[in-house]
Scaffold this motif. Structure first.
Motif, PDB file in Angstrom:
ATOM      1  N   LEU A 180       7.075  12.441  -9.356  1.00  0.00           N
ATOM      2  CA  LEU A 180       7.334  11.003  -9.312  1.00  0.00           C
ATOM      3  C   LEU A 180       7.875  10.580  -7.949  1.00  0.00           C
ATOM      4  O   LEU A 180       7.476   9.554  -7.391  1.00  0.00           O
ATOM      5  CB  LEU A 180       8.331  10.628 -10.415  1.00  0.00           C
ATOM      6  CG  LEU A 180       8.736   9.150 -10.489  1.00  0.00           C
ATOM      7  CD1 LEU A 180       7.523   8.279 -10.818  1.00  0.00           C
ATOM      8  CD2 LEU A 180       9.834   8.949 -11.531  1.00  0.00           C
ATOM      9  N   GLY A 181       8.774  11.392  -7.386  1.00  0.00           N
ATOM     10  CA  GLY A 181       9.322  11.073  -6.072  1.00  0.00           C
ATOM     11  C   GLY A 181       8.279  11.116  -4.976  1.00  0.00           C
ATOM     12  O   GLY A 181       8.243  10.245  -4.084  1.00  0.00           O
ATOM     13  N   ALA A 182       7.392  12.106  -5.006  1.00  0.00           N
ATOM     14  CA  ALA A 182       6.340  12.195  -3.989  1.00  0.00           C
ATOM     15  C   ALA A 182       5.403  10.991  -4.056  1.00  0.00           C
ATOM     16  O   ALA A 182       5.020  10.420  -3.020  1.00  0.00           O
ATOM     17  CB  ALA A 182       5.562  13.491  -4.169  1.00  0.00           C
ATOM     18  N   ILE A 183       5.041  10.568  -5.278  1.00  0.00           N
ATOM     19  CA  ILE A 183       4.148   9.413  -5.432  1.00  0.00           C
ATOM     20  C   ILE A 183       4.832   8.127  -4.980  1.00  0.00           C
ATOM     21  O   ILE A 183       4.250   7.313  -4.242  1.00  0.00           O
ATOM     22  CB  ILE A 183       3.688   9.304  -6.895  1.00  0.00           C
ATOM     23  CG1 ILE A 183       2.820  10.498  -7.277  1.00  0.00           C
ATOM     24  CG2 ILE A 183       2.910   8.009  -7.118  1.00  0.00           C
ATOM     25  CD1 ILE A 183       2.473  10.560  -8.755  1.00  0.00           C
ATOM     26  N   CYS A 184       6.077   7.950  -5.381  1.00  0.00           N
ATOM     27  CA  CYS A 184       6.794   6.711  -5.034  1.00  0.00           C
ATOM     28  C   CYS A 184       6.997   6.584  -3.534  1.00  0.00           C
ATOM     29  O   CYS A 184       6.778   5.509  -2.955  1.00  0.00           O
ATOM     30  CB  CYS A 184       8.141   6.674  -5.753  1.00  0.00           C
ATOM     31  SG  CYS A 184       8.025   6.366  -7.527  1.00  0.00           S
ATOM     32  N   PHE A 185       7.389   7.655  -2.876  1.00  0.00           N
ATOM     33  CA  PHE A 185       7.630   7.562  -1.435  1.00  0.00           C
ATOM     34  C   PHE A 185       6.330   7.500  -0.646  1.00  0.00           C
ATOM     35  O   PHE A 185       6.317   7.016   0.486  1.00  0.00           O
ATOM     36  CB  PHE A 185       8.513   8.724  -0.966  1.00  0.00           C
ATOM     37  CG  PHE A 185       9.968   8.449  -1.175  1.00  0.00           C
ATOM     38  CD1 PHE A 185      10.683   7.703  -0.255  1.00  0.00           C
ATOM     39  CD2 PHE A 185      10.617   8.910  -2.311  1.00  0.00           C
ATOM     40  CE1 PHE A 185      12.028   7.424  -0.449  1.00  0.00           C
ATOM     41  CE2 PHE A 185      11.953   8.638  -2.514  1.00  0.00           C
ATOM     42  CZ  PHE A 185      12.671   7.892  -1.583  1.00  0.00           C
ATOM     43  N   THR A 186       5.234   7.947  -1.221  1.00  0.00           N
ATOM     44  CA  THR A 186       3.935   7.695  -0.576  1.00  0.00           C
ATOM     45  C   THR A 186       3.610   6.211  -0.606  1.00  0.00           C
ATOM     46  O   THR A 186       3.122   5.643   0.388  1.00  0.00           O
ATOM     47  CB  THR A 186       2.835   8.492  -1.296  1.00  0.00           C
ATOM     48  OG1 THR A 186       3.143   9.888  -1.237  1.00  0.00           O
ATOM     49  CG2 THR A 186       1.489   8.258  -0.634  1.00  0.00           C
ATOM     50  N   LEU A 187       3.906   5.545  -1.726  1.00  0.00           N
ATOM     51  CA  LEU A 187       3.719   4.094  -1.796  1.00  0.00           C
ATOM     52  C   LEU A 187       4.680   3.375  -0.859  1.00  0.00           C
ATOM     53  O   LEU A 187       4.308   2.382  -0.209  1.00  0.00           O
ATOM     54  CB  LEU A 187       3.917   3.623  -3.237  1.00  0.00           C
ATOM     55  CG  LEU A 187       2.886   4.126  -4.250  1.00  0.00           C
ATOM     56  CD1 LEU A 187       3.260   3.672  -5.665  1.00  0.00           C
ATOM     57  CD2 LEU A 187       1.490   3.620  -3.899  1.00  0.00           C
ATOM     58  N   PHE A 188       5.927   3.859  -0.783  1.00  0.00           N
ATOM     59  CA  PHE A 188       6.882   3.255   0.149  1.00  0.00           C
ATOM     60  C   PHE A 188       6.403   3.405   1.590  1.00  0.00           C
ATOM     61  O   PHE A 188       6.600   2.507   2.424  1.00  0.00           O
ATOM     62  CB  PHE A 188       8.258   3.905  -0.005  1.00  0.00           C
ATOM     63  CG  PHE A 188       8.968   3.523  -1.265  1.00  0.00           C
ATOM     64  CD1 PHE A 188       8.811   2.263  -1.814  1.00  0.00           C
ATOM     65  CD2 PHE A 188       9.799   4.421  -1.918  1.00  0.00           C
ATOM     66  CE1 PHE A 188       9.462   1.892  -2.982  1.00  0.00           C
ATOM     67  CE2 PHE A 188      10.456   4.073  -3.084  1.00  0.00           C
ATOM     68  CZ  PHE A 188      10.284   2.803  -3.610  1.00  0.00           C
ATOM     69  N   GLN A 244      12.660   3.474   8.622  1.00  0.00           N
ATOM     70  CA  GLN A 244      12.055   3.446   7.292  1.00  0.00           C
ATOM     71  C   GLN A 244      10.906   4.444   7.177  1.00  0.00           C
ATOM     72  O   GLN A 244      10.820   5.209   6.203  1.00  0.00           O
ATOM     73  CB  GLN A 244      11.572   2.035   6.978  1.00  0.00           C
ATOM     74  CG  GLN A 244      12.706   1.031   6.826  1.00  0.00           C
ATOM     75  CD  GLN A 244      12.193  -0.381   6.590  1.00  0.00           C
ATOM     76  OE1 GLN A 244      11.001  -0.646   6.706  1.00  0.00           O
ATOM     77  NE2 GLN A 244      13.089  -1.289   6.260  1.00  0.00           N
ATOM     78  N   ILE A 245      10.011   4.449   8.158  1.00  0.00           N
ATOM     79  CA  ILE A 245       8.854   5.346   8.071  1.00  0.00           C
ATOM     80  C   ILE A 245       9.284   6.806   8.162  1.00  0.00           C
ATOM     81  O   ILE A 245       8.793   7.675   7.417  1.00  0.00           O
ATOM     82  CB  ILE A 245       7.836   4.993   9.171  1.00  0.00           C
ATOM     83  CG1 ILE A 245       7.257   3.599   8.908  1.00  0.00           C
ATOM     84  CG2 ILE A 245       6.722   6.031   9.231  1.00  0.00           C
ATOM     85  CD1 ILE A 245       6.264   3.140   9.951  1.00  0.00           C
ATOM     86  N   TYR A 246      10.228   7.116   9.044  1.00  0.00           N
ATOM     87  CA  TYR A 246      10.713   8.492   9.167  1.00  0.00           C
ATOM     88  C   TYR A 246      11.364   8.964   7.869  1.00  0.00           C
ATOM     89  O   TYR A 246      11.110  10.088   7.405  1.00  0.00           O
ATOM     90  CB  TYR A 246      11.706   8.571  10.330  1.00  0.00           C
ATOM     91  CG  TYR A 246      12.480   9.866  10.403  1.00  0.00           C
ATOM     92  CD1 TYR A 246      11.876  11.044  10.851  1.00  0.00           C
ATOM     93  CD2 TYR A 246      13.814   9.921  10.014  1.00  0.00           C
ATOM     94  CE1 TYR A 246      12.584  12.232  10.911  1.00  0.00           C
ATOM     95  CE2 TYR A 246      14.529  11.098  10.080  1.00  0.00           C
ATOM     96  CZ  TYR A 246      13.915  12.247  10.526  1.00  0.00           C
ATOM     97  OH  TYR A 246      14.618  13.422  10.583  1.00  0.00           O
ATOM     98  N   THR A 247      12.170   8.100   7.258  1.00  0.00           N
ATOM     99  CA  THR A 247      12.819   8.467   5.998  1.00  0.00           C
ATOM    100  C   THR A 247      11.792   8.707   4.900  1.00  0.00           C
ATOM    101  O   THR A 247      11.922   9.661   4.104  1.00  0.00           O
ATOM    102  CB  THR A 247      13.800   7.363   5.576  1.00  0.00           C
ATOM    103  OG1 THR A 247      14.726   7.108   6.634  1.00  0.00           O
ATOM    104  CG2 THR A 247      14.563   7.769   4.325  1.00  0.00           C
ATOM    105  N   ASP A 248      10.767   7.873   4.839  1.00  0.00           N
ATOM    106  CA  ASP A 248       9.714   8.069   3.833  1.00  0.00           C
ATOM    107  C   ASP A 248       9.021   9.419   4.017  1.00  0.00           C
ATOM    108  O   ASP A 248       8.790  10.148   3.031  1.00  0.00           O
ATOM    109  CB  ASP A 248       8.678   6.942   3.935  1.00  0.00           C
ATOM    110  CG  ASP A 248       9.253   5.587   3.552  1.00  0.00           C
ATOM    111  OD1 ASP A 248      10.259   5.564   2.813  1.00  0.00           O
ATOM    112  OD2 ASP A 248       8.706   4.564   4.003  1.00  0.00           O
TER     113      ASP A 248
END
Length: 308
Positions: free
Chosen positions: A253-261, A288-292
């Motif tokens: 779930l985290g991998a999918i959500c941060f890909t959308l972010f 933001q992009i680095y954190t994602d």
């Protein structure tokens, strides 16, 4: 025809403008005839104003904003940024180059730290034995992140923005290196490759697609809240008893959500969407992009990695 021996006097009128007032100006009007009220005295222009009215202010001319092609009247940008001598396209391209240059440096530093924590055995053993060092780096990460994300002054003021971003990058790299040291080398390399492929694919997709992720701000806010609540619940459950499928579900779930972010934040940087980041906030875009990308790596590492 005889010519006058002297010009006409100017005491009472101007021959070119017969209606003009005499040089001394008009005095107060004479007393009115009987039966009429007295004339009020006229104030001299420029000296005061009638009581009860504020002093008039000079008109303020609004600065025109040049948002470039595709603007639909709802774009969120900084009010202090105007087109100036540059057109919006050139400013945006310069902004994008600056953001991705900063991100490249951040990722190089992070990869170097991960390599040290993964391949240098004494370092990996030290961070495993001293968990307090990880929590100290997490505190530094949170402090610098909140400062850069919430405070406009430090975020836009050079060199404080670069200093804070460097501290944030080192803290984030230390945390990521600590997590990587708990997995085998093969899993770390695979997670890096998957993260790189996902990040590059999302960036190319955002350059080409007509789908506007920035128009779904409310949806992404809800997604962030769901991630936070799910993370808290998962941490509490795993603290009492380790449940493998719950851990894997949360990681997926985290991998999918941060890909959308990542797609959302990339479009904020690229512009030509409903919402965009001001060219003055290049630190925000890089942050933001680095954190994602880092969070995608950590979640993928939990999916593919086996602990040492």
């Amino acid at each position: 025809m005889s010519k006058p021996s002297a010009p006409p006097p100017y005491e009472d009128r101007n021959p070119l403008y017969p209606g003009a007032p005499p040089p001394g100006g008009y005095g107060q009007p004479s007393a009115p005839p009987a039966g009429y009220p007295a004339y009020p005295a006229y104030p001299q222009p420029g000296y005061g104003h009638p009581a009860g009215y504020p002093q008039p202010m000079p008109p303020i001319h609004p600065m025109p904003m040049n948002f470039g092609p595709g603007y639909d009247g709802e774009r969120a940008v900084s009010d202090s940024f105007g087109p100036g001598e540059w057109d919006d396209r050139k400013v945006r391209h310069t902004f994008i180059r600056k953001v991705y240059t900063i991100i490249s440096v951040q990722l190089l530093v992070t990869v170097g730290i991960i390599a040290i924590f993964t391949f240098v055995r004494p370092v990996s053993e030290f961070v495993r034995r001293n968990v307090a060092v990880y929590y100290a780096s997490y505190a530094v990460f949170m402090a610098t992140y909140l400062t850069l994300a919430c405070c406009q002054g430090p975020r836009r003021r050079f060199p404080w923005n670069i200093i804070l971003l460097a501290i944030f990058t080192l803290a984030m790299g230390f945390m990521t290196g600590t997590i990587s040291s708990m997995h085998n080398t093969k899993a770390v390399i695979i997670a890096m490759i998957i993260t790189a492929v996902v990040s590059i694919s999302v960036t190319i997709f955002c350059f080409q697609t007509k789908v506007d992720f920035t128009s779904c701000t409310g949806l992404f806010c809800v997604l962030g809240i769901v991630m936070m609540v799910t993370g808290i619940v998962t941490a509490i459950v795993l603290a009492f008893k380790y449940v493998y499928w719950l851990h894997m579900l949360y990681a997926a779930l985290g991998a999918i959500c941060f890909t959308l972010f990542l797609a959302y934040d990339t479009q904020l940087v690229l512009g030509n969407r409903k919402h965009t980041i001001s060219p003055e906030d290049y630190i925000t875009g890089a942050l933001q992009i680095y954190t994602d990308i880092i969070y995608i790596f950590t979640f993928v590492l939990q999916l593919v990695g086996d602990r040492n």
